[in-house]
Design an enzyme around this catalytic site. Structure first.
Site, PDB file in Angstrom:
ATOM      1  N   ARG A  29       9.926  -0.519  -0.400  1.00 34.20           N
ATOM      2  CA  ARG A  29      10.374  -1.375   0.702  1.00 34.20           C
ATOM      3  C   ARG A  29      11.900  -1.486   0.776  1.00 34.20           C
ATOM      4  O   ARG A  29      12.423  -2.564   1.078  1.00 34.20           O
ATOM      5  CB  ARG A  29       9.780  -2.786   0.582  1.00 34.20           C
ATOM      6  N   ARG A  33      13.349  -6.594   5.453  1.00 39.69           N
ATOM      7  CA  ARG A  33      13.906  -7.862   5.915  1.00 39.69           C
ATOM      8  C   ARG A  33      15.047  -8.421   5.080  1.00 39.69           C
ATOM      9  O   ARG A  33      15.750  -9.319   5.521  1.00 39.69           O
ATOM     10  CB  ARG A  33      12.784  -8.908   5.998  1.00 39.69           C
ATOM     11  N   ARG A  42      14.896  -6.317  14.259  1.00 38.96           N
ATOM     12  CA  ARG A  42      13.595  -7.000  14.365  1.00 38.96           C
ATOM     13  C   ARG A  42      13.624  -8.137  15.385  1.00 38.96           C
ATOM     14  O   ARG A  42      12.583  -8.552  15.881  1.00 38.96           O
ATOM     15  CB  ARG A  42      13.166  -7.527  12.990  1.00 38.96           C
ATOM     16  N   ASP A  78       4.006   2.550   7.880  1.00 33.52           N
ATOM     17  CA  ASP A  78       3.140   1.612   7.168  1.00 33.52           C
ATOM     18  C   ASP A  78       1.849   2.296   6.764  1.00 33.52           C
ATOM     19  O   ASP A  78       1.395   3.207   7.460  1.00 33.52           O
ATOM     20  CB  ASP A  78       2.823   0.379   8.019  1.00 33.52           C
ATOM     21  N   TYR A 155      -8.543  -3.452   3.343  1.00 30.08           N
ATOM     22  CA  TYR A 155      -7.977  -4.108   4.542  1.00 30.08           C
ATOM     23  C   TYR A 155      -8.964  -4.124   5.697  1.00 30.08           C
ATOM     24  O   TYR A 155      -9.113  -5.135   6.384  1.00 30.08           O
ATOM     25  CB  TYR A 155      -6.700  -3.395   4.995  1.00 30.08           C
TER      26      TYR A 155
HETATM   27  O1  CP3 Z   1       9.151   1.304   1.287  1.00 27.85           O
HETATM   28  C1  CP3 Z   1       9.691   1.394   2.409  1.00 27.85           C
HETATM   29  O2  CP3 Z   1      10.854   1.000   2.656  1.00 27.85           O
HETATM   30  C2  CP3 Z   1       8.949   2.125   3.507  1.00 27.85           C
HETATM   31  C3  CP3 Z   1       8.251   1.305   4.403  1.00 27.85           C
HETATM   32  C4  CP3 Z   1       6.949   0.622   4.002  1.00 27.85           C
HETATM   33  C5  CP3 Z   1       6.452  -0.491   4.724  1.00 27.85           C
HETATM   34  N1  CP3 Z   1       5.207  -0.762   4.287  1.00 27.85           N
HETATM   35  C6  CP3 Z   1       7.191  -1.191   5.772  1.00 27.85           C
HETATM   36  C7  CP3 Z   1       6.801  -2.578   6.090  1.00 27.85           C
HETATM   37  C8  CP3 Z   1       5.971   0.965   3.051  1.00 27.85           C
HETATM   38  C9  CP3 Z   1       6.006   2.033   1.987  1.00 27.85           C
HETATM   39  C10 CP3 Z   1       4.858   0.089   3.267  1.00 27.85           C
HETATM   40  C11 CP3 Z   1       3.611   0.184   2.513  1.00 27.85           C
HETATM   41  C12 CP3 Z   1       2.621  -0.886   2.655  1.00 27.85           C
HETATM   42  N2  CP3 Z   1       2.250  -1.563   3.776  1.00 27.85           N
HETATM   43  C13 CP3 Z   1       1.784  -1.311   1.610  1.00 27.85           C
HETATM   44  C14 CP3 Z   1       1.780  -0.743   0.235  1.00 27.85           C
HETATM   45  C15 CP3 Z   1       2.906  -1.263  -0.541  1.00 27.85           C
HETATM   46  C16 CP3 Z   1       2.667  -2.619  -1.076  1.00 27.85           C
HETATM   47  O3  CP3 Z   1       3.446  -3.508  -0.727  1.00 27.85           O
HETATM   48  O4  CP3 Z   1       1.740  -2.741  -1.852  1.00 27.85           O
HETATM   49  C17 CP3 Z   1       0.953  -2.326   2.105  1.00 27.85           C
HETATM   50  C18 CP3 Z   1      -0.069  -3.110   1.335  1.00 27.85           C
HETATM   51  C19 CP3 Z   1       1.244  -2.462   3.499  1.00 27.85           C
HETATM   52  C20 CP3 Z   1       0.583  -3.347   4.474  1.00 27.85           C
HETATM   53  C21 CP3 Z   1       1.543  -4.308   4.997  1.00 27.85           C
HETATM   54  N3  CP3 Z   1       2.532  -4.004   5.934  1.00 27.85           N
HETATM   55  C22 CP3 Z   1       1.659  -5.678   4.699  1.00 27.85           C
HETATM   56  C23 CP3 Z   1       0.797  -6.414   3.695  1.00 27.85           C
HETATM   57  C24 CP3 Z   1       2.723  -6.192   5.472  1.00 27.85           C
HETATM   58  C25 CP3 Z   1       3.180  -7.610   5.589  1.00 27.85           C
HETATM   59  C26 CP3 Z   1       4.107  -7.837   4.446  1.00 27.85           C
HETATM   60  C27 CP3 Z   1       4.959  -9.053   4.674  1.00 27.85           C
HETATM   61  O5  CP3 Z   1       5.666  -9.327   3.698  1.00 27.85           O
HETATM   62  O6  CP3 Z   1       4.952  -9.642   5.752  1.00 27.85           O
HETATM   63  C28 CP3 Z   1       3.269  -5.118   6.196  1.00 27.85           C
HETATM   64  C29 CP3 Z   1       4.438  -5.183   7.113  1.00 27.85           C
HETATM   65  C30 CP3 Z   1       5.606  -4.373   6.713  1.00 27.85           C
HETATM   66  N4  CP3 Z   1       5.535  -3.061   6.305  1.00 27.85           N
HETATM   67  C31 CP3 Z   1       6.968  -4.775   6.750  1.00 27.85           C
HETATM   68  C32 CP3 Z   1       7.721  -3.640   6.392  1.00 27.85           C
HETATM   69  C33 CP3 Z   1       9.229  -3.523   6.355  1.00 27.85           C
HETATM   70  C34 CP3 Z   1       7.489  -6.127   7.187  1.00 27.85           C
HETATM   71  C35 CP3 Z   1       7.512  -6.109   8.675  1.00 27.85           C
HETATM   72  C36 CP3 Z   1       8.405  -7.153   9.283  1.00 27.85           C
HETATM   73  O7  CP3 Z   1       7.942  -8.284   9.465  1.00 27.85           O
HETATM   74  O8  CP3 Z   1       9.552  -6.824   9.604  1.00 27.85           O
END
Ligand code: CP3
Length: 348
Positions: A29, A33, A42, A78, A155
């Site tokens: 990540r 944010r 965003r 994602d 999920y």
């Molecule tokens: O690593 C990186 O920088 C690449 C981008 C990336 C995102 N999601 C962007 C993202 C990667 C590799 C992921 C993987 C991902 N997505 C996983 C596996 C990694 C982990 O954390 O275990 C999972 C479970 C997801 C599913 C997902 N997407 C969730 C649970 C959420 C909400 C998380 C939260 O904190 O709100 C997301 C949204 C998400 N994916 C964001 C980002 C930058 C936040 C989006 C935002 O509100 O701006």
């Protein structure tokens, strides 16, 4: 496209367990944010709009690169994106994370799930990869990724994030035919999805099995391992693959059996001990607790030294967090982390 020799990249060298001039680092990540540039975008676009616009996705991928000095980029996308073209509606609800309003719980729903055509169904992703590769100009490699079958199944069965995975385990235990059908379909889709990313230019892959740590080793072996193995065996392995999970200390040997050039571990394990259990014929990635980044530079320094020592200077360690970076992380702490890892691990 500018080609990159593996030997030019400490990250790719470490994936192959070859000696590198210093321990490479990137952060799960790393685009997100905690960066003001990301938050500014965003305010104008939703998360899914950003993922689906190749220019924006490329821009966000590159935001942390210069600022942090990391050794690899990861494409902004994602794990849930390939589910939409399978016919599963995805939403990101405010403060709730991902939500599936019509969860998949029965065989007749599973039968209807479509096998994707990765390039046609997700053209924004392959295009974003092409743009990023061009912009990076061979400086550092680009990582593509997907979720693993279990984490994606959890999920769509639960309808979102879950605490106890009762519905997921319910299908696994009580409807093994439906479970097999769902996991087979997800595996097939993930192979197509990952191979499309490689064709577009991804130079390494990470498979996120973020939530598989809720299973016993026996259940992992029976209900998950064959499908994760199928995905890993099905992708073009001219690029290295990182196999990552959290709360996985009891599953590590079996994750290695499923495959991967690198096993990613979270902070709950001692990295050195985990590596010696796994064996040194596989590389390891990890494992700073992301919460440490909220503390002080002094504490970060202590932890970096401890983790580097536990890796013992062996070739094949990629420094990373144990899980994704948290939104309230100070950027200057992340910059300090990357510098410390490079400095303390440099081979004189
Ligand atoms: O690593 C990186 O920088 C690449 C981008 C990336 C995102 N999601 C962007 C993202 C990667 C590799 C992921 C993987 C991902 N997505 C996983 C596996 C990694 C982990 O954390 O275990 C999972 C479970 C997801 C599913 C997902 N997407 C969730 C649970 C959420 C909400 C998380 C939260 O904190 O709100 C997301 C949204 C998400 N994916 C964001 C980002 C930058 C936040 C989006 C935002 O509100 O701006």
């Amino acid at each position: 496209m500018v080609m990159m020799k593996e030997t030019d990249s400490p990250f790719l060298m470490a994936c192959r367990r070859k000696p590198a001039p210093y321990t490479p680092i990137w952060l799960m990540r790393q685009a997100g944010r905690y960066m003001k540039e990301y938050r500014a975008l965003r305010r104008k676009y939703s998360f899914l709009e950003m993922c689906k616009n190749p220019q924006l996705a490329a821009e966000v991928t590159l935001q942390p690169i210069e600022q942090l000095g990391v050794d690899a980029a990861i494409i902004f996308a994602d794990i849930l994106l390939p589910l939409e073209p399978m016919g599963i509606r995805l939403e990101f609800a405010k403060d709730e994370g991902p939500v599936f309003r019509q969860p998949i719980r029965e065989m007749k729903q599973i039968e209807k799930l479509r096998i994707i055509e990765a390039e046609e169904d997700l053209p924004f992703l392959t295009e974003a990869i092409r743009i990023v590769r061009k912009e990076l100009d061979g400086k550092i490699p680009l990582i593509g990724f997907s979720g693993a079958p279990f984490t994606l199944a959890s999920y769509i069965i639960e309808g979102g994030h879950s605490k106890n995975y009762t519905l997921t385990k319910g299908m696994m235990y009580q409807d093994p035919v439906a479970w097999d059908c769902l996991m087979e379909k997800l595996s097939e889709v993930l192979i197509l999805y990952l191979n499309a990313q490689i064709r577009a230019g991804a130079q390494a892959l990470q498979l996120f099995d973020s939530w598989v740590g809720c299973l016993s080793p026996t259940d992992y072996e029976k209900y998950v391992l064959p499908y994760s193995k199928k995905v890993i065996d099905g992708v073009d392995r001219s690029v290295p693959l990182i196999h990552f999970a959290t709360t996985s200390s009891t599953l590590l040997e079996r994750m290695k059996q499923a495959g991967g050039d690198v096993i990613g571990v979270d902070w709950r394990v001692d990295l050195g001990k985990a590596w010696s259990c796994l064996g040194y014929d596989v590389a390891i990635q990890g494992n700073l607790d992301p919460v440490i980044l909220l503390s002080s530079v002094h504490l970060i320094q202590k932890e970096v030294k401890r983790i580097l020592e536990s890796a013992g200077g062996r070739p094949g360690h990629i420094f990373n967090l144990g899980h994704g970076i948290l939104p309230n992380t100070p950027v200057d702490h992340v910059v300090a982390l990357v510098e410390m890892v490079h400095q303390y691990s440099a081979k004189k």
